[in-house]
Motif scaffolding. Structure first.
Motif, short mmCIF file in Angstrom:
data_model
loop_
_atom_site.label_atom_id
_atom_site.label_comp_id
_atom_site.label_asym_id
_atom_site.label_seq_id
_atom_site.Cartn_x
_atom_site.Cartn_y
_atom_site.Cartn_z
N GLU A 164 53.21 38.39 35.51
CA GLU A 164 52.97 36.90 36.13
C GLU A 164 54.03 36.09 36.13
O GLU A 164 54.56 35.92 35.12
CB GLU A 164 51.71 36.58 36.16
CG GLU A 164 51.36 36.07 34.65
CD GLU A 164 49.87 35.53 34.52
OE1 GLU A 164 49.85 34.32 34.63
OE2 GLU A 164 48.86 36.35 34.20
N ILE A 165 54.30 35.38 37.14
CA ILE A 165 55.17 34.15 36.80
C ILE A 165 54.58 32.79 37.55
O ILE A 165 53.92 32.84 38.61
CB ILE A 165 56.45 34.57 37.45
CG1 ILE A 165 57.42 33.40 37.23
CG2 ILE A 165 56.49 34.60 38.96
CD1 ILE A 165 57.99 33.49 35.85
N LYS A 186 52.54 41.17 39.24
CA LYS A 186 51.39 41.25 39.92
C LYS A 186 51.13 39.89 40.98
O LYS A 186 50.54 39.88 42.00
CB LYS A 186 50.04 41.51 39.08
CG LYS A 186 50.04 42.99 38.75
CD LYS A 186 48.87 43.35 37.85
CE LYS A 186 48.82 44.52 37.26
NZ LYS A 186 47.68 45.29 36.49
N THR A 187 51.31 38.82 39.96
CA THR A 187 50.94 37.57 40.92
C THR A 187 52.15 36.55 40.55
O THR A 187 52.95 36.50 39.58
CB THR A 187 49.76 36.60 40.17
OG1 THR A 187 49.82 36.72 38.76
CG2 THR A 187 48.55 37.73 40.46
N LEU A 208 53.37 43.86 43.24
CA LEU A 208 52.98 42.28 43.60
C LEU A 208 51.93 42.30 44.42
O LEU A 208 51.79 42.97 45.66
CB LEU A 208 54.28 41.77 44.36
CG LEU A 208 53.94 40.18 44.37
CD1 LEU A 208 53.94 39.61 43.15
CD2 LEU A 208 55.19 39.63 45.14
N GLU A 209 50.62 41.64 44.13
CA GLU A 209 49.48 41.72 44.77
C GLU A 209 49.50 40.32 45.56
O GLU A 209 48.69 40.28 46.76
CB GLU A 209 48.37 42.05 43.97
CG GLU A 209 48.32 43.21 43.37
CD GLU A 209 47.44 43.20 42.52
OE1 GLU A 209 46.52 42.33 41.76
OE2 GLU A 209 46.97 44.42 41.64
N LEU A 232 50.29 43.04 49.86
CA LEU A 232 50.52 41.81 49.32
C LEU A 232 49.83 40.64 50.34
O LEU A 232 49.95 40.79 51.47
CB LEU A 232 51.95 41.65 49.55
CG LEU A 232 52.38 40.04 49.00
CD1 LEU A 232 52.02 39.73 47.61
CD2 LEU A 232 53.87 40.12 49.66
N VAL A 233 49.09 39.71 49.50
CA VAL A 233 48.30 38.65 50.16
C VAL A 233 49.41 37.35 49.91
O VAL A 233 49.56 37.00 48.65
CB VAL A 233 47.18 38.31 49.71
CG1 VAL A 233 46.43 37.11 50.45
CG2 VAL A 233 46.10 39.59 49.97
N ILE A 234 49.65 36.87 50.98
CA ILE A 234 50.50 35.54 50.78
C ILE A 234 49.62 34.37 50.98
O ILE A 234 48.92 34.28 52.01
CB ILE A 234 51.91 35.38 51.84
CG1 ILE A 234 52.67 36.73 51.53
CG2 ILE A 234 52.45 34.13 51.89
CD1 ILE A 234 53.57 36.69 52.40
#
Length: 256
Positions: A164-165, A186-187, A208-209, A232-234
């Motif tokens: 994650e970042i 992932k996030t 990436l989710e 992916l959800v933005i």
């Protein structure tokens, strides 16, 4: 400690193909190739770094002091730039000061292929150079200080274990391919001040989710998320560049 004049800030150079053949071609934001291992420093460069660390007792980091340093349009005096890590602790903690002077810059390629699992960047650091953490294959987490403003091209390229970042609100700019190839990511939370997402920034981040994109982002490169799963959800503001990008590229969007 010798007081040195400012070294030019690391920046993309379209003619320096011998040292950085992976850099994008000018005028072609869709083109990128895998980077290669940077050239080995000359013995003279290595000696200078070793002398600096030996003279001060700061044995874990190679570093240089500048009497003036311009970062993101502001000139600072007596800045420290770290350029390598020689420690054995896989949890790397960059000091906020060396010799009583603030560490403001991380030089390019500083931790290339470093065998670290975690890293802490202090609030004093304003600039993270290109390829700084590239190929850190075991790097699972990084704590970015609240002062970071600019993250250079491919700074975390192929940091394949990074999960994650979170960008601090101080970050206004990330470079081309900054997180490209972070296959465990992932996030991603991109803070509140980022102005754009450049080419290949998250390319091939296959796990990436979710990514949270602030309203401050006005431009997103077409291939910024190339190779990312369509699940992916933005997250972002309604009517923002984030929503438009999601709609045009087949990603789900949720107003945050």
């Amino acid at each position: 400690m010798r007081l040195l004049h400012r070294r030019p800030a690391p920046a993309i150079s379209w003619s320096d193909q011998e040292m950085f053949p992976h850099r994008l071609r000018r005028g072609d934001p869709s083109f990128y190739v895998d980077p290669v291992k940077p050239a080995t420093p000359s013995p003279a460069e290595e000696t200078t770094e070793q002398e600096d660390t030996a003279d001060t007792g700061v044995t874990e980091f190679g570093w240089t002091q500048y009497d003036q340093d311009e970062i993101n349009g502001t000139t600072y005096t007596n800045s420290i730039e770290v350029s390598s890590y020689n420690g054995t602790n896989p949890q790397m903690v960059i000091p906020e000061e060396i010799e009583g002077q603030p560490v403001r810059r991380i030089y390019y390629n500083s931790f290339y292929e470093a065998e670290i699992t975690g890293a802490v960047v202090p609030d004093s650091v304003l600039y993270i150079g290109e390829n700084a953490f590239s190929y850190c294959k075991s790097l699972k987490s990084i704590d970015l200080g609240k002062g970071v403003q600019v993250i250079g091209n491919q700074a975390f390229y192929e940091a394949a274990a990074l999960e994650e970042i979170t960008l601090p609100d101080s970050v206004t700019e990330i470079g081309v391919g900054t997180f490209m190839g972070c296959t465990s990511l992932k996030t991603a939370d991109l803070g509140s001040s980022l102005t754009g997402i450049p080419a290949a920034a998250f390319a091939n981040c296959s796990a990436l989710e979710s990514v949270t994109i602030p309203e401050s982002v006005k431009t997103i490169a077409d291939n910024a998320f190339e190779g990312v799963d369509s699940a992916l959800v933005i997250y972002g503001s309604a009517g923002s560049a984030a929503e438009q990008y999601a709609s045009q590229n087949g990603f789900d969007f949720e107003a945050a």
